[in-house]
Design an enzyme around this catalytic site. Sequence first.
Site, PDB file in Angstrom:
ATOM      1  N   HIS A   1      -6.364 -13.459   6.692  1.00 52.52           N
ATOM      2  CA  HIS A   1      -5.075 -12.854   6.306  1.00 52.52           C
ATOM      3  C   HIS A   1      -3.957 -13.889   6.350  1.00 52.52           C
ATOM      4  CE1 HIS A   1      -6.664  -8.823   8.107  1.00 52.52           C
ATOM      5  NE2 HIS A   1      -6.843  -8.808   6.796  1.00 52.52           N
TER       6      HIS A   1
ATOM      7  N   ARG B   1     -14.594  -2.221  12.204  1.00 56.41           N
ATOM      8  CA  ARG B   1     -15.064  -3.387  12.973  1.00 56.41           C
ATOM      9  C   ARG B   1     -14.659  -3.248  14.437  1.00 56.41           C
ATOM     10  NH1 ARG B   1     -12.125  -7.384   9.030  1.00 56.41           N
ATOM     11  NH2 ARG B   1     -13.085  -6.681   7.112  1.00 56.41           N
TER      12      ARG B   1
ATOM     13  N   LEU C   1      -6.651   5.560   9.502  1.00 56.95           N
ATOM     14  CA  LEU C   1      -5.754   5.912  10.594  1.00 56.95           C
ATOM     15  C   LEU C   1      -5.046   7.247  10.374  1.00 56.95           C
ATOM     16  CD1 LEU C   1      -4.476   4.530  13.246  1.00 56.95           C
ATOM     17  CD2 LEU C   1      -6.189   3.229  12.036  1.00 56.95           C
TER      18      LEU C   1
ATOM     19  N   GLU D   1       0.880 -10.777  -0.674  1.00 61.86           N
ATOM     20  CA  GLU D   1       0.014 -11.959  -0.776  1.00 61.86           C
ATOM     21  C   GLU D   1      -0.025 -12.490  -2.207  1.00 61.86           C
ATOM     22  OE1 GLU D   1      -2.302  -9.146   1.233  1.00 61.86           O
ATOM     23  OE2 GLU D   1      -3.445 -10.681   2.296  1.00 61.86           O
TER      24      GLU D   1
ATOM     25  N   ASN E   1      -6.778  -1.925   7.104  1.00 58.54           N
ATOM     26  CA  ASN E   1      -8.124  -1.497   7.447  1.00 58.54           C
ATOM     27  C   ASN E   1      -8.791  -2.616   8.246  1.00 58.54           C
ATOM     28  OD1 ASN E   1     -10.093   0.361   7.455  1.00 58.54           O
ATOM     29  ND2 ASN E   1     -10.660   0.106   5.319  1.00 58.54           N
TER      30      ASN E   1
ATOM     31  N   ARG F   1      -7.330 -15.995  -5.282  1.00 58.55           N
ATOM     32  CA  ARG F   1      -7.450 -15.827  -3.832  1.00 58.55           C
ATOM     33  C   ARG F   1      -8.855 -16.266  -3.441  1.00 58.55           C
ATOM     34  NH1 ARG F   1      -8.763 -10.632  -0.324  1.00 58.55           N
ATOM     35  NH2 ARG F   1      -8.374 -11.563   1.689  1.00 58.55           N
TER      36      ARG F   1
ATOM     37  N   ASN G   1      -8.027 -11.737  -7.728  1.00 56.20           N
ATOM     38  CA  ASN G   1      -8.692 -11.595  -6.435  1.00 56.20           C
ATOM     39  C   ASN G   1     -10.049 -10.949  -6.702  1.00 56.20           C
ATOM     40  OD1 ASN G   1      -9.559 -10.904  -3.897  1.00 56.20           O
ATOM     41  ND2 ASN G   1      -7.717  -9.772  -3.319  1.00 56.20           N
TER      42      ASN G   1
HETATM   43  P1  ADP Z   1      -6.831  -3.125   3.566  1.00 57.54           P
HETATM   44  O1  ADP Z   1      -6.009  -3.914   2.560  1.00 57.54           O
HETATM   45  O2  ADP Z   1      -7.203  -3.892   4.790  1.00 57.54           O
HETATM   46  O3  ADP Z   1      -7.942  -2.332   2.989  1.00 57.54           O
HETATM   47  P2  ADP Z   1      -4.372  -1.597   3.926  1.00 57.54           P
HETATM   48  O4  ADP Z   1      -3.436  -2.661   4.302  1.00 57.54           O
HETATM   49  O5  ADP Z   1      -4.230  -0.949   2.589  1.00 57.54           O
HETATM   50  O6  ADP Z   1      -5.877  -2.019   4.153  1.00 57.54           O
HETATM   51  O7  ADP Z   1      -4.282  -0.467   5.045  1.00 57.54           O
HETATM   52  C1  ADP Z   1      -5.107   0.649   5.041  1.00 57.54           C
HETATM   53  C2  ADP Z   1      -4.853   1.435   6.301  1.00 57.54           C
HETATM   54  O8  ADP Z   1      -3.483   1.835   6.333  1.00 57.54           O
HETATM   55  C3  ADP Z   1      -5.676   2.711   6.399  1.00 57.54           C
HETATM   56  O9  ADP Z   1      -6.323   2.776   7.661  1.00 57.54           O
HETATM   57  C4  ADP Z   1      -4.638   3.805   6.292  1.00 57.54           C
HETATM   58  O10 ADP Z   1      -4.969   4.888   7.061  1.00 57.54           O
HETATM   59  C5  ADP Z   1      -3.426   3.134   6.889  1.00 57.54           C
HETATM   60  N1  ADP Z   1      -2.210   3.874   6.563  1.00 57.54           N
HETATM   61  C6  ADP Z   1      -1.657   4.089   5.366  1.00 57.54           C
HETATM   62  N2  ADP Z   1      -0.587   4.912   5.495  1.00 57.54           N
HETATM   63  C7  ADP Z   1      -0.487   5.222   6.803  1.00 57.54           C
HETATM   64  C8  ADP Z   1       0.386   6.030   7.594  1.00 57.54           C
HETATM   65  N3  ADP Z   1       1.382   6.694   7.034  1.00 57.54           N
HETATM   66  N4  ADP Z   1       0.175   6.100   8.928  1.00 57.54           N
HETATM   67  C9  ADP Z   1      -0.835   5.424   9.501  1.00 57.54           C
HETATM   68  N5  ADP Z   1      -1.682   4.670   8.826  1.00 57.54           N
HETATM   69  C10 ADP Z   1      -1.525   4.555   7.501  1.00 57.54           C
END
Ligand code: ADP
Length: 399
Positions: A180, A241, A284, A384, A211, A91, A7
């Site tokens: 996604h 976003r 978050l 994925e 995210n 990917r 990826n």
């Molecule tokens: P991406 O792949 O889109 O970068 P992820 O799927 O890894 O993102 O998700 C990241 C998000 O998951 C972050 O906003 C993080 O705060 C949130 N996250 C991880 N653990 C927790 C939790 N225990 N409670 C709430 N949010 C969480």
Amino acid sequence: MKILVVNAGSSSIKYQVFNMEDESVLAKGLVDRVGIPGTTLEHKPTGKDEVIIKKDLPDHTAGMQLVLEVLVNPEYGILKSMDEIKAVGHRVVHGGEFFSESVLIDDKVKKVIKDCFDIAPLHNPPNLMGIEACEELMPDVPHVAVFDTAFHQTMEPANYMYALPYEVYEKYRVRRYGFHGTSHYYVSHRAAEMMNKPFEECKIITLHLGNGASMAAIKDGRVVDTSMGFTPLEGLVMGTRSGDIDPAIVFFLMDKLGMDTAEANNYFNKKSGMLGLSGVSNDLRDILEAANSGNERAQLALDVYTTKVKGYIGNYVAKLNGCDCLVFTAGVGENGWDMREAICKDLDYLGIKLDPEKNKVRGKEVDVSADDSRVRIFVIPTDEELVIARDTLRLAQGK
Ligand code: ADP
């Protein structure tokens, strides 16, 4: 058979090696800051200690070269020789309207990936760089492209067309694509398995809350609708976003803040969402913590986030004319049990009832619905890379 999954982003390369006999992961890793001083490679061989290598690398080919050296390293490698890798899965974010499934890469496929640069300027160019680097270093194995947009290509025009002059669709292919897709595909298939129901007979709403975040409504094996659109900016409130807004706000703020198009693009993609609204963070976890200690803007951001998701659940139940299950996945969906609780609160009219005790889990495949919930609620960690590895194996075997 061993498969390498790649990826490639603009300055990063993520990789995983699968043993497809049992679909186990032999190693995974990340090369970060490719082409920027301070390149690092983090290599995690399964069952062994993580290895970190710091070495400045000028481009993706040099980055992939280092990955291949690490994979066959006698100490922390997991292969005797690169000949063990029988195919490489890549990917690719955008396949436009051309690909509704994964394909073996040839010159024609690369041309189409290039043709999509215009509509995916941030993602497709580095994806193609990754493909070309791997082809150069592994010219004798099949390379497969797996597109984020492919699963969503099953959508009907009523859901993918915007109410704009028809010519912009004909001329520039402005329409909803959705992203996604590989994740929505994986978790919806797992959900059908967990319900013991053929996938083609299910009504499923998937919530990929990371995210970046998107939802999909899936019926009879096809995507009916998905929340991301022409770009990943549309839909839910995300880390940085905005998601859905009145498009007139864009012109208004460009005028008020004196932004040109590039600045506006950055504003709505990087400075908005949970970060902009809360003023705390795009993460978050930080926002939940701030809200718990009384930060009102953090609480407001959480309320806007959950309200938006609820709205999409209602929208999708209407479009599916019912729903068998909701599936929560990605960082927030898998781990944020408090977010799942807030989203599912007061949806009992739709037959959606969460069991607060069962729901207190993180990162596990589990049914968290109450016994009397008409709609099942699953938490399913997404995978994925496994979908990419499976498709790569299938196509490499000529199936
Ligand atoms: P991406 O792949 O889109 O970068 P992820 O799927 O890894 O993102 O998700 C990241 C998000 O998951 C972050 O906003 C993080 O705060 C949130 N996250 C991880 N653990 C927790 C939790 N225990 N409670 C709430 N949010 C969480």
